[in-house]
Scaffold this active site. Structure first.
Site, short mmCIF file in Angstrom:
data_model
loop_
_atom_site.label_atom_id
_atom_site.label_comp_id
_atom_site.label_asym_id
_atom_site.label_seq_id
_atom_site.Cartn_x
_atom_site.Cartn_y
_atom_site.Cartn_z
N ARG A 1 32.31 34.75 50.37
CA ARG A 1 31.71 36.05 50.67
C ARG A 1 30.22 35.83 50.87
O ARG A 1 29.40 36.13 49.99
CB ARG A 1 31.99 37.05 49.55
CG ARG A 1 33.42 37.51 49.54
CD ARG A 1 33.64 38.63 48.57
NE ARG A 1 33.64 38.14 47.20
CZ ARG A 1 33.64 38.93 46.14
NH1 ARG A 1 33.62 40.22 46.28
NH2 ARG A 1 33.67 38.42 44.93
N CYS B 1 32.55 31.92 44.70
CA CYS B 1 33.42 33.01 44.28
C CYS B 1 34.85 32.50 44.26
O CYS B 1 35.30 31.84 45.19
CB CYS B 1 33.29 34.18 45.25
SG CYS B 1 34.46 35.50 44.96
N LYS C 1 33.39 50.78 37.66
CA LYS C 1 32.52 49.60 37.58
C LYS C 1 31.80 49.38 38.90
O LYS C 1 30.58 49.15 38.93
CB LYS C 1 33.35 48.37 37.24
CG LYS C 1 32.56 47.06 37.28
CD LYS C 1 33.45 45.85 37.16
CE LYS C 1 33.99 45.40 38.50
NZ LYS C 1 33.10 44.46 39.22
N ASN C 2 32.54 49.42 40.01
CA ASN C 2 31.95 49.09 41.30
C ASN C 2 30.95 50.13 41.78
O ASN C 2 30.17 49.86 42.71
CB ASN C 2 33.04 48.90 42.35
CG ASN C 2 33.81 47.60 42.15
OD1 ASN C 2 33.35 46.70 41.47
ND2 ASN C 2 35.00 47.53 42.73
N ARG D 1 35.23 42.03 32.26
CA ARG D 1 34.23 42.39 33.25
C ARG D 1 34.55 43.73 33.92
O ARG D 1 33.64 44.36 34.48
CB ARG D 1 34.12 41.29 34.31
CG ARG D 1 33.57 39.97 33.78
CD ARG D 1 33.38 38.95 34.88
NE ARG D 1 32.74 39.57 36.01
CZ ARG D 1 33.33 39.78 37.19
NH1 ARG D 1 34.58 39.41 37.37
NH2 ARG D 1 32.67 40.35 38.16
N ASP E 1 41.79 45.18 45.66
CA ASP E 1 41.63 45.10 44.20
C ASP E 1 42.87 45.58 43.45
O ASP E 1 42.92 45.49 42.22
CB ASP E 1 40.42 45.93 43.75
CG ASP E 1 39.11 45.22 44.01
OD1 ASP E 1 39.14 44.08 44.51
OD2 ASP E 1 38.04 45.79 43.72
#
Length: 434
Positions: free
Chosen positions: A125, A120, A22-23, A403, A311
């Site tokens: 951030r 967030c 995803k990233n 997501r 993560d």
């Protein structure tokens, strides 16, 4: 909104394919703005985040075509003509990473107006580093009414930029913009995450000139234009690490395929120390554990890559809730990333949190209860805990999960987990991008 229910007690046996990262995918999608030729991304995950960003790209006039290819899911992006350079708040707020369209739009067209991404749930951030870097590249930037208005009528210019601290988003954003800047750009203290390397190599395939890939210093020689092409998204190391933790938690034997063992070395080292048997393979790892033998508590501290990934912190915490002894977890990346701890405690975990440190005292068993996902990685940590909790664990607000995890119930269910989704009305909430 949907929820997920898990009945604990089943060991896992089987194979789980790892999806595209995803990233990486969402930054590669933003890079499609940089060229007027088609860019085909293969090994594409189908996630809420990629759909959000796809809608934003269409706002700019980019054609987005999802299809099944010879090697799985792929998406074709055609930014032949940019018809708008306005990114409204209603779209940007759904995913912070969508702010990273600012640089590509500016580099390609000379102007852009993009909403600030907003808050967030896992900590502050700010985008100051992004704005400062683009300013150093020659952009004139103004903040007004919650929007960033940027112009560079004569194009961007190369510059030497040293980030005050390592920032994945700022590194990726500046890298994309610099590919079309006049002259040489040097990025110092650049982030080294594998997803940045994937983006850089894709840009090189498109005609960019980039040296120092996978190091903390990137040198970009600007070119006048980029071409299209085809690129395969790297495997998702966070999804892979999450399923490794799930297999270690439930016990049994699970093979992770279509992945790369080296991407999660910092995690697997800790798991081996804890008593999990990890065997690297040509395209992933095999995870094996006797569920009758308790794991040993192990300490971790999150760091920038190649350190232990923030993560994966929530997933590792879930694993430690039933380990023997006390695990101390230091969170050094985000200041508010222990929001999953109170939810794990609803299942019977013993966790104390003080500032950036969590102490997890392992218990012999967890018990199912209704819990709520607070962010993307927290949601999967609750699934992992639910795999061993006695009775039923019901996890609410799993739109966070959607997501970043593709077909999670299907993948775990195929290995024997008693897990199912309970449908509810759709929800579109702001994202945390992790």
């Amino acid at each position: 909104m949907d929820s997920i229910t898990v009945h604990g007690g089943s060991t896992l046996h089987g194979s789980i394919p790892v999806s595209g990262a995803k990233n990486s995918a969402i930054k590669l999608m933003a890079a499609s703005i940089l060229t007027d030729q088609p860019l085909l991304l293969t090994n594409m995950p189908r996630l809420a985040d990629t759909k959000f960003l796809g809608r934003l790209l269409q706002q700019f006039g980019v054609s987005v075509t999802e299809r099944d290819g010879d090697d799985g899911q792929e998406t074709l992006f055609d930014a032949r003509e940019i018809t708008s350079t306005f990114a409204p708040y209603d779209l940007v707020r759904q995913m912070r990473a969508s702010f990273n369209v600012l640089g590509p739009l500016l580099a390609r067209t000379g102007h852009a107006r993009v909403s600030l991404p907003g808050g967030c749930t896992i900590g502050a951030r700010p985008v100051d580093l992004h704005i400062d870097a683009l300013t150093r590249l020659g952009a004139s930037i103004h903040l007004e009414e919650g929007y960033v208005s940027a112009v560079a009528p004569d194009g961007l210019r190369g510059a030497e930029i040293e980030f005050p601290f390592v920032s994945v988003g700022a590194t990726e954003h500046t890298l994309m913009a610099a590919t079309l800047a006049q002259g040489t750009t040097v990025l110092k203290r650049a982030a080294r995450e594998p997803e940045i390397g994937d983006l850089a190599r894709c840009l090189v395939m498109m005609g960019a000139r980039i040296e120092g890939i996978d190091t903390d210093t990137l040198v970009i020689e600007g070119v006048t234009s980029l071409t299209g092409g085809s690129w395969s998204v790297i495997p998702d190391r966070i999804e892979m690490g999450s399923y490794v933790c799930a297999a270690a938690m439930a016990g049994g034997e699970v093979r992770l395929t279509r992945g790369r063992a080296g991407l999660i070395q910092s995690l697997t080292d800790r798991l081996v120390e804890s008593g999990v048997e990890i065997t690297p393979t040509g395209d992933g790892v095999i995870v094996k554990r006797d569920p009758a033998v308790r794991l040993r508590a192990v300490d971790v501290a999150t760091e920038v890559y190649p350190g232990f990934a923030t993560d994966l912190q929530a997933q590792f915490m879930a694993l430690m809730t039933t380990a023997e002894g006390v695990s101390v977890i230091h969170e050094n990346i985000f200041e508010n990333r222990f929001m999953h701890a109170p939810e794990l405690m609803r299942l019977g975990a013993e966790i104390s949190v003080h500032a950036g440190e969590a102490r997890v005292t392992g218990v012999e068993r967890l018990k199912g209860a209704p819990v709520m996902a607070t962010d993307l990685r927290a949601s999967v940590s609750l699934v992992i805990a639910g795999l061993v909790a006695e009775g039923e664990t019901s996890i609410g607000r799993v739109y966070h999960l959607d997501r970043g995890f593709e077909r999670l119930e299907e993948k775990l269910g195929a290995c024997g987990a008693d897990i199912r989704r309970v449908k509810g009305p759709p929800v579109e909430g702001p994202g945390d991008d992790h």
